[in-house]
Design a protein around this motif. Sequence first.
Motif, PDB file in Angstrom:
ATOM      1  N   ARG A 129       0.820  -1.219   0.000  1.00 55.28           N
ATOM      2  CA  ARG A 129       0.000   0.000   0.000  1.00 55.28           C
ATOM      3  C   ARG A 129       0.857   1.274   0.000  1.00 55.28           C
ATOM      4  O   ARG A 129       0.342   2.373  -0.244  1.00 55.28           O
ATOM      5  CB  ARG A 129      -0.945   0.004   1.207  1.00 55.28           C
ATOM      6  N   ARG A 130       2.137   1.130   0.289  1.00 55.40           N
ATOM      7  CA  ARG A 130       3.052   2.273   0.308  1.00 55.40           C
ATOM      8  C   ARG A 130       3.987   2.263  -0.900  1.00 55.40           C
ATOM      9  O   ARG A 130       4.955   3.020  -0.943  1.00 55.40           O
ATOM     10  CB  ARG A 130       3.877   2.258   1.583  1.00 55.40           C
ATOM     11  N   ALA A 131       3.692   1.453  -1.892  1.00 52.39           N
ATOM     12  CA  ALA A 131       4.597   1.258  -3.024  1.00 52.39           C
ATOM     13  C   ALA A 131       4.938   2.559  -3.735  1.00 52.39           C
ATOM     14  O   ALA A 131       6.077   2.749  -4.182  1.00 52.39           O
ATOM     15  CB  ALA A 131       3.990   0.265  -4.015  1.00 52.39           C
ATOM     16  N   ASN A 132       3.983   3.479  -3.841  1.00 53.42           N
ATOM     17  CA  ASN A 132       4.202   4.719  -4.575  1.00 53.42           C
ATOM     18  C   ASN A 132       4.502   5.912  -3.663  1.00 53.42           C
ATOM     19  O   ASN A 132       4.481   7.064  -4.110  1.00 53.42           O
ATOM     20  CB  ASN A 132       2.997   5.026  -5.458  1.00 53.42           C
ATOM     21  N   THR A 133       4.789   5.626  -2.388  1.00 53.90           N
ATOM     22  CA  THR A 133       5.101   6.670  -1.417  1.00 53.90           C
ATOM     23  C   THR A 133       6.605   6.938  -1.401  1.00 53.90           C
ATOM     24  O   THR A 133       7.400   5.995  -1.331  1.00 53.90           O
ATOM     25  CB  THR A 133       4.668   6.244  -0.002  1.00 53.90           C
ATOM     26  N   PRO A 134       7.018   8.203  -1.460  1.00 56.79           N
ATOM     27  CA  PRO A 134       8.453   8.488  -1.310  1.00 56.79           C
ATOM     28  C   PRO A 134       8.970   7.954   0.026  1.00 56.79           C
ATOM     29  O   PRO A 134       8.304   8.081   1.063  1.00 56.79           O
ATOM     30  CB  PRO A 134       8.519  10.020  -1.364  1.00 56.79           C
ATOM     31  N   ALA A 135      10.152   7.359   0.008  1.00 59.74           N
ATOM     32  CA  ALA A 135      10.691   6.722   1.216  1.00 59.74           C
ATOM     33  C   ALA A 135      10.851   7.702   2.364  1.00 59.74           C
ATOM     34  O   ALA A 135      10.756   7.326   3.535  1.00 59.74           O
ATOM     35  CB  ALA A 135      12.025   6.062   0.903  1.00 59.74           C
ATOM     36  N   GLY A 136      11.084   8.982   2.053  1.00 58.13           N
ATOM     37  CA  GLY A 136      11.251   9.982   3.100  1.00 58.13           C
ATOM     38  C   GLY A 136      10.004  10.244   3.905  1.00 58.13           C
ATOM     39  O   GLY A 136      10.072  10.894   4.955  1.00 58.13           O
ATOM     40  N   GLN A 137       8.848   9.752   3.460  1.00 53.73           N
ATOM     41  CA  GLN A 137       7.592   9.974   4.167  1.00 53.73           C
ATOM     42  C   GLN A 137       7.164   8.781   5.029  1.00 53.73           C
ATOM     43  O   GLN A 137       6.093   8.808   5.635  1.00 53.73           O
ATOM     44  CB  GLN A 137       6.480  10.282   3.153  1.00 53.73           C
ATOM     45  N   LEU A 138       7.995   7.763   5.116  1.00 53.39           N
ATOM     46  CA  LEU A 138       7.630   6.550   5.849  1.00 53.39           C
ATOM     47  C   LEU A 138       7.836   6.720   7.351  1.00 53.39           C
ATOM     48  O   LEU A 138       8.696   7.470   7.805  1.00 53.39           O
ATOM     49  CB  LEU A 138       8.473   5.370   5.360  1.00 53.39           C
ATOM     50  N   SER A 139       7.046   5.964   8.121  1.00 54.51           N
ATOM     51  CA  SER A 139       7.257   5.866   9.570  1.00 54.51           C
ATOM     52  C   SER A 139       8.495   5.021   9.838  1.00 54.51           C
ATOM     53  O   SER A 139       9.043   4.382   8.922  1.00 54.51           O
ATOM     54  CB  SER A 139       6.046   5.224  10.238  1.00 54.51           C
TER      55      SER A 139
END
Length: 239
Positions: A129-139
């Motif tokens: 579900r986070r595949a298209n999220t920039p890594a800098g925005q991850l928890s």
Amino acid sequence: MTILSLHNVSKRFGALTVTDDVTFDVPRGQALGIIGPNGAGKSTLFNLITGNIRADAGRIDFLGRDVTRDPAMKRVQAGVGRSFQIPQPFEKLTVFENLATAASFGRRLPERAVTAACLDILEQTELMRRANTPAGQLSLLERKRLELARAMATGPQLLLLDEIAGGLTEGECQALVATIRAIHAQGTTIIWIEHVLHALNAVVERLLVLDFGRVIGIGEPAAIMASKEVREIYLGIEI
């Protein structure tokens, strides 16, 4: 079959011996935990296995071949994957792009095969579900999962985990351990450095204890933790 063997491996930095005549084997499909106090030489041992630093003495065999002098990239392409204690993804790239980069360099696969492999790893590590999220925005938990996923994307036959549970809450730690346990259950050989002992004990079949660069003990986890010498190392007092 033995997947990794270290034979009398030593490493010194000047007058300081950080890895001292280390010898052990890891059978294919096993999970081995490595514990020891801070400064025991655990991360240096990983760097020797991965080729990030070169041993001063001894031999390292991977899949029956002497890799002691092989550079790190050659070992990655041979099947040695590693996560790092502090996640350092490409923060402006998406989660998928981080995996694709690792897969392209580690596996040298065509684009279609890279995509299929990365999608499978996203499922395994619960990052789809986070595949298209920039890594800098991850928890933090998601960054730890991405660090695990990037190591897996290189197609490792041996997966090295360096304190991957550090800094997580109890619930987050349990969730990550469940993922690692599932990956191991599929037959992945794992060597895992960790201070969170209950996390290790949920996955590994053997424990290895390092102190001042030397192997103090290796064996079944309950027997190792019951050892008088191991408890003295951890408590810092005579038992």
